[in-house]
Design an enzyme around this catalytic site. Structure first.
Site, PDB file in Angstrom:
ATOM      1  N   TYR A 152      31.649  66.161  65.883  1.00 32.51           N
ATOM      2  CA  TYR A 152      32.790  66.028  66.790  1.00 32.51           C
ATOM      3  C   TYR A 152      33.850  67.075  66.466  1.00 32.51           C
ATOM      4  O   TYR A 152      34.361  67.764  67.370  1.00 32.51           O
ATOM      5  CB  TYR A 152      33.389  64.623  66.680  1.00 32.51           C
ATOM      6  CG  TYR A 152      34.618  64.418  67.519  1.00 32.51           C
ATOM      7  CD1 TYR A 152      34.509  64.175  68.885  1.00 32.51           C
ATOM      8  CD2 TYR A 152      35.891  64.476  66.959  1.00 32.51           C
ATOM      9  CE1 TYR A 152      35.644  63.993  69.670  1.00 32.51           C
ATOM     10  CE2 TYR A 152      37.024  64.301  67.732  1.00 32.51           C
ATOM     11  CZ  TYR A 152      36.905  64.061  69.092  1.00 32.51           C
ATOM     12  OH  TYR A 152      38.029  63.892  69.850  1.00 32.51           O
ATOM     13  N   LYS A 156      35.250  70.240  68.876  1.00 28.15           N
ATOM     14  CA  LYS A 156      36.652  70.393  69.263  1.00 28.15           C
ATOM     15  C   LYS A 156      37.238  71.719  68.776  1.00 28.15           C
ATOM     16  O   LYS A 156      38.137  72.281  69.419  1.00 28.15           O
ATOM     17  CB  LYS A 156      37.467  69.203  68.741  1.00 28.15           C
ATOM     18  CG  LYS A 156      37.111  67.892  69.441  1.00 28.15           C
ATOM     19  CD  LYS A 156      37.256  68.006  70.955  1.00 28.15           C
ATOM     20  CE  LYS A 156      36.913  66.751  71.706  1.00 28.15           C
ATOM     21  NZ  LYS A 156      37.057  66.890  73.167  1.00 28.15           N
TER      22      LYS A 156
END
Length: 259
Positions: A152, A156
């Site tokens: 994750y 990002k």
């Protein structure tokens, strides 16, 4: 008034942004992953300009989403809001990619390539991007043991970098990344400490405001304030290496001629 497309707008920040923009008189095109998800926002979609359906984990369905949006007409702004958080396993999309990578990075990359270029692009990132790895060698998690939080964070970091790269390569577009904070959505959890309203008002402001402060490019934003992103985000070499990696993974070239 502006015409804005928002991915992942059936709940959370995407739905809040859509409702705010509609209440301000803007024309909003909503996105749902499935017809079942679309049915849950029938009250909002009734007041929207349109609703498109498709699963961002699939490149074919992502292409369909872009075609549906283009059929409605050119957007003034696109808010790339959709994302997934801690996937229990790597998963595998129809194209064989890790699901976190596909939804959080490949899909917005492809939509950016396939949707008629708007005046403004907003990409949702996270403060966790600072924990992302700078190596682009295995961003699809084919060799490393799966780590949901790291995957994750990397996605990002990469989406913030993509936003900065577009700000450099496309001077006619305002491209910005937004950290909405840790807000109490389905993704963030009920105990999240940040302000849900401020979590979505930055992207709606960047998408539509005529204030000089909002008509900028290459920013990393948190609650309508510009912040310093991780060093990789502004690194030209890292930006172009990422663009090359994404082209390799998708077979789609976003920047025709790199500066």
């Amino acid at each position: 008034m502006s015409r804005i497309f928002i991915t992942g707008s059936t709940d959370g920040l995407g739905l809040a942004a859509a409702r705010t923009l509609i209440s301000q008189g803007h024309d909003v095109v909503l996105h749902a992953r499935s017809r079942e998800r679309a049915a849950a926002i029938a009250d909002t979609s009734a007041t929207a300009l349109g609703l498109v359906i498709g699963d961002l984990a699939s490149a074919a369905e992502t292409r369909s989403i872009a075609e549906q949006v283009n059929a409605i007409g050119r957007m003034d702004a696109v808010i790339h809001n959709a994302g997934i958080y801690l996937e229990r396993s790597r998963g595998e999309t129809p194209e064989g990619h890790a699901k976190t990578l596909a939804v959080n990075l490949l899909a917005p990359y492809l939509l950016t390539a396939w949707i008629t270029r708007p005046d403004r692009l907003i990409y949702l990132t996270s403060g966790m991007h600072r924990s992302g790895a700078s190596s682009l060698d295995d961003i699809d998690w084919k060799r490393r043991p799966w780590n949901a939080s790291q995957a994750y964070s990397e996605s990002k970091l990469h989406i913030a970098t993509l936003s900065a790269a577009l700000a450099r390569h496309w001077p006619d577009v305002f491209s910005n990344a937004v950290d909405p904070g840790w807000v109490p959505t389905k993704m963030g959890g009920a105990g999240a400490p940040d302000d849900l309203e401020m979590g979505h008002l930055t992207q709606t402001w960047l998408a539509t405001s005529d204030e000089d402060a909002a008509k900028v490019s290459g920013g990393y934003w948190y609650h309508r304030q510009r912040r310093e992103a991780a060093a990789e985000v502004g690194d030209v070499g890292f930006q172009d290496a990422l663009l090359e990696r994404l082209e390799d993974l998708t077979g789609v070239r976003l920047i025709a001629e790199r500066q």
